[in-house]
Every structure is written in structure tokens, then in C-alpha cells.
Design a protein around this motif. Sequence first.
Motif, PDB file in Angstrom:
ATOM      1  N   THR A   3      35.570  42.749 -39.653  1.00 43.31           N
ATOM      2  CA  THR A   3      36.187  41.511 -39.178  1.00 43.31           C
ATOM      3  C   THR A   3      35.279  40.336 -39.497  1.00 43.31           C
ATOM      4  O   THR A   3      34.113  40.499 -39.882  1.00 43.31           O
ATOM      5  N   GLU A   4      35.806  39.140 -39.306  1.00 43.91           N
ATOM      6  CA  GLU A   4      35.022  37.922 -39.523  1.00 43.91           C
ATOM      7  C   GLU A   4      33.851  37.865 -38.539  1.00 43.91           C
ATOM      8  O   GLU A   4      32.758  37.420 -38.893  1.00 43.91           O
ATOM      9  N   VAL A   5      34.059  38.361 -37.314  1.00 41.11           N
ATOM     10  CA  VAL A   5      32.975  38.385 -36.331  1.00 41.11           C
ATOM     11  C   VAL A   5      31.881  39.357 -36.766  1.00 41.11           C
ATOM     12  O   VAL A   5      30.687  39.068 -36.629  1.00 41.11           O
ATOM     13  N   ASP A   6      32.263  40.506 -37.320  1.00 42.95           N
ATOM     14  CA  ASP A   6      31.278  41.459 -37.843  1.00 42.95           C
ATOM     15  C   ASP A   6      30.439  40.817 -38.945  1.00 42.95           C
ATOM     16  O   ASP A   6      29.217  40.953 -38.979  1.00 42.95           O
ATOM     17  N   ARG A   7      31.106  40.124 -39.853  1.00 42.88           N
ATOM     18  CA  ARG A   7      30.415  39.454 -40.950  1.00 42.88           C
ATOM     19  C   ARG A   7      29.472  38.387 -40.419  1.00 42.88           C
ATOM     20  O   ARG A   7      28.316  38.293 -40.846  1.00 42.88           O
ATOM     21  N   LEU A   8      29.952  37.577 -39.467  1.00 42.56           N
ATOM     22  CA  LEU A   8      29.134  36.512 -38.892  1.00 42.56           C
ATOM     23  C   LEU A   8      27.926  37.088 -38.146  1.00 42.56           C
ATOM     24  O   LEU A   8      26.812  36.577 -38.268  1.00 42.56           O
ATOM     25  N   ALA A   9      28.134  38.167 -37.393  1.00 42.11           N
ATOM     26  CA  ALA A   9      27.026  38.807 -36.671  1.00 42.11           C
ATOM     27  C   ALA A   9      25.978  39.324 -37.652  1.00 42.11           C
ATOM     28  O   ALA A   9      24.772  39.170 -37.432  1.00 42.11           O
ATOM     29  N   GLY A  13      22.112  37.888 -38.106  1.00 38.99           N
ATOM     30  CA  GLY A  13      20.944  38.763 -38.119  1.00 38.99           C
ATOM     31  C   GLY A  13      20.070  38.534 -39.339  1.00 38.99           C
ATOM     32  O   GLY A  13      18.839  38.481 -39.244  1.00 38.99           O
ATOM     33  N   ALA A  14      20.692  38.362 -40.508  1.00 38.82           N
ATOM     34  CA  ALA A  14      19.931  38.136 -41.740  1.00 38.82           C
ATOM     35  C   ALA A  14      19.186  36.797 -41.684  1.00 38.82           C
ATOM     36  O   ALA A  14      18.015  36.711 -42.076  1.00 38.82           O
ATOM     37  N   VAL A  15      19.849  35.758 -41.197  1.00 38.45           N
ATOM     38  CA  VAL A  15      19.201  34.442 -41.086  1.00 38.45           C
ATOM     39  C   VAL A  15      18.054  34.515 -40.086  1.00 38.45           C
ATOM     40  O   VAL A  15      16.977  33.942 -40.322  1.00 38.45           O
ATOM     41  N   THR A  16      18.244  35.240 -39.005  1.00 35.59           N
ATOM     42  CA  THR A  16      17.192  35.405 -38.005  1.00 35.59           C
ATOM     43  C   THR A  16      15.968  36.080 -38.618  1.00 35.59           C
ATOM     44  O   THR A  16      14.829  35.652 -38.395  1.00 35.59           O
ATOM     45  N   VAL A  17      16.181  37.120 -39.406  1.00 37.46           N
ATOM     46  CA  VAL A  17      15.074  37.818 -40.067  1.00 37.46           C
ATOM     47  C   VAL A  17      14.375  36.875 -41.051  1.00 37.46           C
ATOM     48  O   VAL A  17      13.138  36.836 -41.117  1.00 37.46           O
ATOM     49  N   ALA A  18      15.140  36.089 -41.793  1.00 35.57           N
ATOM     50  CA  ALA A  18      14.539  35.158 -42.761  1.00 35.57           C
ATOM     51  C   ALA A  18      13.679  34.113 -42.047  1.00 35.57           C
ATOM     52  O   ALA A  18      12.569  33.800 -42.491  1.00 35.57           O
ATOM     53  N   LEU A  19      14.167  33.584 -40.932  1.00 33.27           N
ATOM     54  CA  LEU A  19      13.381  32.612 -40.161  1.00 33.27           C
ATOM     55  C   LEU A  19      12.133  33.270 -39.577  1.00 33.27           C
ATOM     56  O   LEU A  19      11.043  32.693 -39.591  1.00 33.27           O
ATOM     57  N   HIS A  20      12.285  34.491 -39.081  1.00 32.16           N
ATOM     58  CA  HIS A  20      11.136  35.231 -38.545  1.00 32.16           C
ATOM     59  C   HIS A  20      10.085  35.449 -39.632  1.00 32.16           C
ATOM     60  O   HIS A  20       8.882  35.253 -39.396  1.00 32.16           O
ATOM     61  N   ASP A  21      10.539  35.824 -40.822  1.00 28.77           N
ATOM     62  CA  ASP A  21       9.598  36.041 -41.925  1.00 28.77           C
ATOM     63  C   ASP A  21       8.844  34.763 -42.274  1.00 28.77           C
ATOM     64  O   ASP A  21       7.648  34.799 -42.565  1.00 28.77           O
ATOM     65  N   ARG A  22       9.528  33.625 -42.240  1.00 31.82           N
ATOM     66  CA  ARG A  22       8.840  32.350 -42.487  1.00 31.82           C
ATOM     67  C   ARG A  22       7.814  32.069 -41.407  1.00 31.82           C
ATOM     68  O   ARG A  22       6.732  31.557 -41.679  1.00 31.82           O
ATOM     69  N   LEU A  23       8.157  32.381 -40.191  1.00 33.52           N
ATOM     70  CA  LEU A  23       7.274  32.093 -39.070  1.00 33.52           C
ATOM     71  C   LEU A  23       6.029  32.975 -39.070  1.00 33.52           C
ATOM     72  O   LEU A  23       4.928  32.494 -38.824  1.00 33.52           O
ATOM     73  N   VAL A  24       6.185  34.258 -39.363  1.00 30.35           N
ATOM     74  CA  VAL A  24       5.033  35.162 -39.289  1.00 30.35           C
ATOM     75  C   VAL A  24       4.403  35.463 -40.641  1.00 30.35           C
ATOM     76  O   VAL A  24       3.324  36.031 -40.693  1.00 30.35           O
ATOM     77  N   GLY A  25       5.043  35.070 -41.726  1.00 26.83           N
ATOM     78  CA  GLY A  25       4.565  35.397 -43.067  1.00 26.83           C
ATOM     79  C   GLY A  25       3.361  34.594 -43.506  1.00 26.83           C
ATOM     80  O   GLY A  25       2.669  33.952 -42.709  1.00 26.83           O
ATOM     81  N   SER A  26       3.144  34.609 -44.808  1.00 27.93           N
ATOM     82  CA  SER A  26       1.923  34.030 -45.373  1.00 27.93           C
ATOM     83  C   SER A  26       1.802  32.525 -45.166  1.00 27.93           C
ATOM     84  O   SER A  26       0.707  31.979 -45.257  1.00 27.93           O
ATOM     85  N   ASP A  27       2.901  31.845 -44.894  1.00 23.05           N
ATOM     86  CA  ASP A  27       2.839  30.412 -44.607  1.00 23.05           C
ATOM     87  C   ASP A  27       2.826  30.131 -43.107  1.00 23.05           C
ATOM     88  O   ASP A  27       2.786  28.980 -42.690  1.00 23.05           O
ATOM     89  N   GLY A  28       2.876  31.166 -42.311  1.00 19.34           N
ATOM     90  CA  GLY A  28       2.944  31.005 -40.868  1.00 19.34           C
ATOM     91  C   GLY A  28       1.770  31.659 -40.163  1.00 19.34           C
ATOM     92  O   GLY A  28       0.607  31.396 -40.475  1.00 19.34           O
TER      93      GLY A  28
END
Length: 178
Positions: A3-9, A13-28
Amino acid sequence: MTTEVDRLANFLGAVTVALHDRLVGSDGIAALPPPADHPSAAATLALLNWVPKMPQARLAYCVALSQPATVRLVDRLEDAGLVRRTRSSRRRQVWLESTSLGLTVASRLGFRRHEAMKLALASLSRSEQARLGGLLEKLAFQLLESKEHVMRVCRLCDARACGADDDCPMWRAALAVV
């Protein structure tokens, strides 16, 4: 069938992981000097920059560590000259505070976090940023579990960025939790 909700969820999750990686990664967080280059250590320094003196037991809750793990974390930070322990003469409670070096590292962390999040928002127009802010505030009201939980959620925040407590969307959400 997805469903569209499944896709959005899934996308959230993917955007959350990308933001987390920026925060804790080599630039964070990973760019901070050891032992501050670990998420729990960085969170400790950020919290002590926000709340200048904190009981060790409260810190354990805020960084989601057991009491023994918190003691080991504080040992490493104290050995590195980033925090100091004090004890109340009447109580057995251990209090923590940042040293000047710890405050400097916390400021570097705050700057790196702020820049990473600003970069993530750069592709959005002002009106899109305003809409996102409203949506994030709505999510905050759903995600906070208790008034105490705000300290855990905001452990890496720059408290000054929100202004007074009443201006902070996470604090407003925490006040709404019954």
C-alpha cells in the motif's frame, strides 16, 4: 500487495537511516576525538552542555545505558578530561559536569549536527520547510512516551536552537503526554 502507507513507512525508515548516518558518520560524531566519537559519549557531552550538572543515574536513562555501562562510559570520559564527577557530602549520588574541554567538544558536536541537518533541509523551499516542521511536530506528539523521554530524544539537541522550553516542539509534545 504494497500500500501507499507501506511505501511511505519504508521511505521514512530509509530517510531516518540516511540522517542517522550523517549524524554519526565521518562528518558527524565519528569526527570527534576519542572517546567522544561514540554516540553515547557524544550524547553525554551534549547533555552536559545543556544541563550543566546531572546525576549519573539520570544520564544512564538519557543515553539508554545500564548503570554499569554508564559507569564505564563516564570513566572513559573522565580519563580523557571531558567530564568530572562530584559527590554530595550528604548523599551517595554521583553528579556529572563537563570540563572546559568537554564543553569545547560538545560545541563542535553541536556545530556538526546543526550543519548536517541544515544540509539535509537545503533542498527544501521555505514553505516546504515550514510544512515539514508542522508534520514533525505532529509526529513528536505521537512518538514521545513520557515527559522524561524528551531528555532521551533530545540528547543531541542544541537546546538554545529552540529558545525557551515553551518554544521547543519536543517539550510541548512532552507536556501533552499524560
